[in-house]
Design a protein around this motif. Sequence first.
Motif, mmCIF file in Angstrom:
data_model
loop_
_atom_site.group_PDB
_atom_site.id
_atom_site.type_symbol
_atom_site.label_atom_id
_atom_site.label_comp_id
_atom_site.label_asym_id
_atom_site.label_seq_id
_atom_site.Cartn_x
_atom_site.Cartn_y
_atom_site.Cartn_z
ATOM 1 N N UNK A 175 0.792 -1.213 0.000
ATOM 2 C CA UNK A 175 0.000 0.000 0.000
ATOM 3 C C UNK A 175 0.826 1.265 0.000
ATOM 4 N N UNK A 176 0.215 2.349 0.458
ATOM 5 C CA UNK A 176 0.820 3.677 0.412
ATOM 6 C C UNK A 176 2.148 3.715 1.171
ATOM 7 N N UNK A 177 2.190 3.108 2.345
ATOM 8 C CA UNK A 177 3.418 3.095 3.134
ATOM 9 C C UNK A 177 4.560 2.477 2.334
ATOM 10 N N UNK A 178 4.254 1.397 1.624
ATOM 11 C CA UNK A 178 5.283 0.686 0.864
ATOM 12 C C UNK A 178 5.718 1.496 -0.354
ATOM 13 N N UNK A 179 4.762 2.206 -0.958
ATOM 14 C CA UNK A 179 5.125 3.110 -2.057
ATOM 15 C C UNK A 179 6.047 4.208 -1.545
ATOM 16 N N UNK A 180 5.747 4.730 -0.358
ATOM 17 C CA UNK A 180 6.572 5.784 0.235
ATOM 18 C C UNK A 180 7.998 5.274 0.496
ATOM 19 N N UNK A 181 8.109 4.008 0.864
ATOM 20 C CA UNK A 181 9.408 3.422 1.218
ATOM 21 C C UNK A 181 10.092 2.728 0.046
ATOM 22 N N UNK A 219 -0.495 -5.070 9.950
ATOM 23 C CA UNK A 219 -0.894 -4.292 8.770
ATOM 24 C C UNK A 219 -2.227 -3.588 9.019
ATOM 25 N N UNK A 220 -3.165 -4.282 9.640
ATOM 26 C CA UNK A 220 -4.475 -3.682 9.877
ATOM 27 C C UNK A 220 -4.391 -2.490 10.820
ATOM 28 N N UNK A 270 -0.291 3.488 6.711
ATOM 29 C CA UNK A 270 -0.548 2.844 5.423
ATOM 30 C C UNK A 270 -2.051 2.943 5.129
ATOM 31 N N UNK A 271 -2.563 4.169 4.893
ATOM 32 C CA UNK A 271 -4.014 4.364 4.801
ATOM 33 C C UNK A 271 -4.626 3.716 3.574
ATOM 34 N N UNK A 272 -5.840 3.199 3.765
ATOM 35 C CA UNK A 272 -6.588 2.602 2.657
ATOM 36 C C UNK A 272 -8.068 2.629 3.016
ATOM 37 N N UNK A 273 -8.910 3.152 2.151
ATOM 38 C CA UNK A 273 -10.347 3.082 2.419
ATOM 39 C C UNK A 273 -10.805 1.625 2.444
ATOM 40 N N UNK A 274 -11.624 1.268 3.412
ATOM 41 C CA UNK A 274 -12.127 -0.099 3.492
ATOM 42 C C UNK A 274 -12.947 -0.451 2.257
ATOM 43 N N UNK A 275 -13.587 0.557 1.677
ATOM 44 C CA UNK A 275 -14.369 0.337 0.458
ATOM 45 C C UNK A 275 -13.500 -0.247 -0.662
ATOM 46 N N UNK A 276 -12.246 0.204 -0.751
ATOM 47 C CA UNK A 276 -11.352 -0.305 -1.803
ATOM 48 C C UNK A 276 -11.123 -1.801 -1.645
ATOM 49 N N UNK A 277 -11.021 -2.270 -0.399
ATOM 50 C CA UNK A 277 -10.851 -3.698 -0.170
ATOM 51 C C UNK A 277 -12.108 -4.470 -0.555
ATOM 52 N N UNK A 278 -13.280 -3.914 -0.242
ATOM 53 C CA UNK A 278 -14.529 -4.557 -0.630
ATOM 54 C C UNK A 278 -14.642 -4.634 -2.158
ATOM 55 N N UNK A 279 -14.224 -3.576 -2.837
ATOM 56 C CA UNK A 279 -14.259 -3.575 -4.301
ATOM 57 C C UNK A 279 -13.282 -4.591 -4.877
ATOM 58 N N UNK A 280 -12.156 -4.804 -4.198
ATOM 59 C CA UNK A 280 -11.224 -5.840 -4.645
ATOM 60 C C UNK A 280 -11.861 -7.220 -4.565
ATOM 61 N N UNK A 281 -12.687 -7.450 -3.536
ATOM 62 C CA UNK A 281 -13.425 -8.711 -3.454
ATOM 63 C C UNK A 281 -14.383 -8.835 -4.640
ATOM 64 N N UNK A 296 -23.945 4.878 7.207
ATOM 65 C CA UNK A 296 -24.054 5.564 5.911
ATOM 66 C C UNK A 296 -23.396 6.946 5.891
ATOM 67 N N UNK A 297 -23.204 7.534 7.053
ATOM 68 C CA UNK A 297 -22.608 8.866 7.103
ATOM 69 C C UNK A 297 -21.107 8.857 7.295
ATOM 70 N N UNK A 298 -20.497 7.682 7.256
ATOM 71 C CA UNK A 298 -19.063 7.570 7.536
ATOM 72 C C UNK A 298 -18.409 6.631 6.539
ATOM 73 N N UNK A 299 -17.263 7.046 5.993
ATOM 74 C CA UNK A 299 -16.494 6.217 5.070
ATOM 75 C C UNK A 299 -15.327 5.605 5.854
ATOM 76 N N UNK A 300 -15.415 4.338 6.241
ATOM 77 C CA UNK A 300 -14.388 3.765 7.121
ATOM 78 C C UNK A 300 -13.065 3.503 6.404
ATOM 79 N N UNK A 301 -12.000 3.624 7.158
ATOM 80 C CA UNK A 301 -10.679 3.242 6.675
ATOM 81 C C UNK A 301 -10.399 1.788 7.073
ATOM 82 N N UNK A 302 -9.379 1.218 6.459
ATOM 83 C CA UNK A 302 -9.077 -0.198 6.674
ATOM 84 C C UNK A 302 -8.802 -0.504 8.146
#
Length: 291
Positions: A125-131, A217-218, A223-234, A265-271
Motif C-alpha cells: 500500500x501507500x506506506x510501501x510506495x513511500x518506502x 498491517x491492519x 498505510x491508509x486505505x479506504x475499506x471500500x477499496x478492499x470490498x471492491x477488490x473482493x 451511511x454517514x461515515x467512510x471507514x478506513x481499513x
Amino acid sequence: MKLMSSVGVVGVGDMGSEMVAHLVADGHRVWAYDPNPERMKAAEADGAMAASSPADAAHHADVVLSVVMSDDIPAAHSGPDGILAGLRPDAVVVMCSTTTPAVFDAVRGNAASPQNVVDAPIVGGVKYARERSVTFLVGGDPAAVDQAEGVLTSLGSVQRVGSAGAGVKYKLITNAFVMAAEVGLREALDLTDILGGDYETALRLFEVGPMAAVVKRALDESNPRPLRASAQDFDALLSVVDDPARLPISAAGRNRLWAAVEADPGHEPMFVELTRRTTALSEYSQGDRRS
C-alpha cells in the motif's frame, strides 16, 4: 548504472503521488496527469511536469505508468485523450491497477501495438510506495517488460510472472489469500463481541500468534486505505468466476466487508477500522471511531 527515462504517470493519488517523488529523485523526467487540480499541484511541487491529459502524458514518455482505480481504466486509456491515443510506437504502458483479465485484455486489444502493454499490479500500500518497497507482479512481452523494469525498480521490486495478463491474474490469486485473512480478523473480533471479550486483549493475543503480520498491517495507520477499496477488490476477484459459490470463503468475506463499509451511511471507514467496533456486527457496533 540505471538508464534514465521519460516517464508518464497517469493517476497521482495516494500511490501515484509517492511514485512521482521517487522517479524525480532518481533522475527520470516525469510527466504527470490527474483530473484533480490539487493532486496536479502536488505533483508539480515534487518536480513533475503537468500533462494536459493521459494522451499528453503518454506522448512525452518512454514508459507510462497507469495508476488509476479499476473503474477509471476505460476513460484513462481509451478515446482521443486516453493513454493509447498518445502512446508512441516505441513506448510501453504499464497498468499498475488491480483489475480483471477482461479489463486488461480490452485495453491491450485496443492498443496499436498490444505487445507494448504490460500489466504490473502492485502488492503493498501507500506506506510501501513511500518506502520504495512495493512489489510489481509483471506480465508481458519480455522486451516490453525489460523496458518497464528500468522504471519500476525506482519504486520497488519486480516479480516476473509470465505473459501479458499474468500479473492481473496472480494479483487476484494473492488477494484471495490475503483478504481471507483480513476478513478472518474481523470475524475473530465478531466472536470476541459474541463471547463478551475485549478487543485490546484479543488484538494483543493475535499479535503473538501466526497472524501477527495481518494484525500489524491492519493497525498501521501510516498505510491508509479506504475499506471500500478492499470490498471492491473482493468484487473484482469474484467477477472472474462464473459462480461465486466456487469461492465460498471469498464470497462470504465480500459480504462481511461490504456490511462493514455500509455500517454507518454517514461515515467512510478506513481499513484500520476492521479492528474497531465501528465495523462490528450491528448489535455490538459503537460510534467511536477510535475503539
